[in-house]
Scaffold this motif. Sequence first.
Motif, mmCIF file in Angstrom:
data_model
loop_
_atom_site.group_PDB
_atom_site.id
_atom_site.type_symbol
_atom_site.label_atom_id
_atom_site.label_comp_id
_atom_site.label_asym_id
_atom_site.label_seq_id
_atom_site.Cartn_x
_atom_site.Cartn_y
_atom_site.Cartn_z
ATOM 1 N N ASP A 121 -6.552 4.466 5.655
ATOM 2 C CA ASP A 121 -5.558 3.409 5.481
ATOM 3 C C ASP A 121 -5.913 2.251 6.419
ATOM 4 O OD1 ASP A 121 -3.342 1.771 5.515
ATOM 5 O OD2 ASP A 121 -1.899 3.414 5.550
ATOM 6 N N ARG A 159 5.474 -7.449 -1.282
ATOM 7 C CA ARG A 159 4.938 -6.139 -1.666
ATOM 8 C C ARG A 159 3.622 -6.251 -2.437
ATOM 9 N NH1 ARG A 159 5.592 -4.045 1.484
ATOM 10 N NH2 ARG A 159 5.574 -1.921 0.718
ATOM 11 N N ILE A 160 2.558 -6.415 -1.711
ATOM 12 C CA ILE A 160 1.246 -6.431 -2.376
ATOM 13 C C ILE A 160 0.188 -5.749 -1.487
ATOM 14 C CG2 ILE A 160 0.861 -8.881 -1.687
ATOM 15 C CD1 ILE A 160 -0.449 -7.607 -4.940
ATOM 16 N N TYR A 206 3.198 8.821 5.168
ATOM 17 C CA TYR A 206 2.398 9.947 4.649
ATOM 18 C C TYR A 206 3.269 11.205 4.518
ATOM 19 C CZ TYR A 206 -1.092 6.728 6.655
ATOM 20 O OH TYR A 206 -1.797 5.618 7.030
ATOM 21 N N ASN A 254 -1.350 3.161 13.175
ATOM 22 C CA ASN A 254 -0.020 2.690 13.575
ATOM 23 C C ASN A 254 0.745 3.906 14.078
ATOM 24 O OD1 ASN A 254 2.520 1.599 13.779
ATOM 25 N ND2 ASN A 254 2.828 1.299 11.593
ATOM 26 N N SER A 280 0.846 -1.208 0.000
ATOM 27 C CA SER A 280 0.000 0.000 0.000
ATOM 28 C C SER A 280 0.872 1.245 0.000
ATOM 29 C CB SER A 280 -0.996 -0.003 1.160
ATOM 30 O OG SER A 280 -0.390 -0.399 2.342
ATOM 31 N N ASP A 281 2.137 1.119 0.376
ATOM 32 C CA ASP A 281 3.070 2.257 0.285
ATOM 33 C C ASP A 281 3.096 2.844 -1.132
ATOM 34 O OD1 ASP A 281 3.826 2.090 2.901
ATOM 35 O OD2 ASP A 281 5.793 1.199 2.521
ATOM 36 N N ALA A 340 -4.613 -0.828 6.602
ATOM 37 C CA ALA A 340 -3.590 -1.879 6.496
ATOM 38 C C ALA A 340 -3.827 -2.991 7.537
ATOM 39 C CB ALA A 340 -2.193 -1.280 6.665
ATOM 40 N N TYR A 341 -4.441 -2.613 8.669
ATOM 41 C CA TYR A 341 -4.668 -3.597 9.754
ATOM 42 C C TYR A 341 -6.137 -3.993 9.856
ATOM 43 C CZ TYR A 341 0.006 -2.061 10.890
ATOM 44 O OH TYR A 341 1.342 -1.767 10.809
ATOM 45 N N PHE A 358 1.563 6.702 10.905
ATOM 46 C CA PHE A 358 2.481 6.016 10.009
ATOM 47 C C PHE A 358 3.354 7.028 9.241
ATOM 48 C CE2 PHE A 358 2.754 3.512 5.844
ATOM 49 C CZ PHE A 358 3.801 2.720 6.305
ATOM 50 N N ALA A 361 -4.980 6.617 9.277
ATOM 51 C CA ALA A 361 -4.798 5.168 9.407
ATOM 52 C C ALA A 361 -5.791 4.668 10.447
ATOM 53 C CB ALA A 361 -3.368 4.863 9.847
ATOM 54 N N SER A 370 -3.731 -3.878 2.714
ATOM 55 C CA SER A 370 -2.421 -4.497 2.513
ATOM 56 C C SER A 370 -2.503 -6.007 2.747
ATOM 57 C CB SER A 370 -1.438 -3.898 3.526
ATOM 58 O OG SER A 370 -0.204 -4.542 3.435
ATOM 59 N N SER A 379 0.396 -7.275 3.712
ATOM 60 C CA SER A 379 1.647 -7.403 4.478
ATOM 61 C C SER A 379 1.416 -7.920 5.886
ATOM 62 C CB SER A 379 2.338 -6.041 4.590
ATOM 63 O OG SER A 379 2.772 -5.618 3.338
#
Length: 288
Positions: free
Chosen positions: A120, A157-158, A48, A96, A20-21, A122-123, A45, A92, A146, A148
Amino acid sequence: KALAGYVGVDVAHIVAGAGSDELIDLILRLFLEPGDGVINCVPTFGMYPFCTEICSGKVIDVPRDKSYAIDIAGIKEAVGEKNEKTKIIFIASPNNPTGNTTPQRDILELVNLGKVVVIDEAYYEFSGTTIAPLVSKYENLIVLRSFSKWAGLAGLRIGYGIFPTLIAEQLLKIKQPYNINLAAQVALQESLNDIEYLQDTVQKIISERERLFQRLGELKFLKPFPSQANFILCAVVKGNARLIYEGLQKKGIFLRYFDTPLLRNSLRISMGKPEHTDALIEALKEMC
Ligand SMILES: Cc1ncc(COP(=O)(O)O)c(C=O)c1O
């Protein structure tokens, strides 16, 4: 298509990235002109501000409150001051390194400001709360995800985003065509094929998180913050976080240590297996 099926949206909403970066970077490239503002709800995070500065944008930090909730009034004020120059608000959720989520009503209040709002997630799999179903209803709401964390594919990296279709179309024009390598594509497909196994692991991490939270709370020198992610942030209320961090390192236990103006004397503990929780608690008891 596999991602669209997982999320439950039309494929026109999905753009995948090398983590996602990469999508954070692409969104900023798409919207920012030099000097444009990006709202950053600190502590959060680090990518950004990193990507904003590379795109010649201006990072506008709006600190979270004592329980790390975002400051809606502060964001509105920051957006209001330089209205046309502020382009994006990053949040986020879960955040994070603090682990807390942002409620849907707060997100929608920000979406109504008319700026691009990037949530975001991601979690997401560790929190179970998402704003993704609302993306198709707004032109300015983006959700990033993500593979990850929950699927353990960080090194491949996906990641992906759920975008309003108009934004997805523009992103596809500036995205490198071969940004995702074949190994990552296979791993993604296989993760979704074996989703029950992964979801079972996520559930185990969630129950371990709750057990660790309780055990940390029993230690009088620590103040753990409730978390919806796969880590727990702890303020060290008595003693020195750096010494604890270094002492644990000598025992082979590795944490994140923070001592910044917004995160004083703090540790972030990532979840492991039950035996890791037990070893950590024993080590902490011995040290303090
Ligand atoms: C909030 C947040 N977003 C995005 C990322 C990056 O994820 P990815 O590995 O998909 O680039 C991280 C990784 O630490 C994160 O904490």
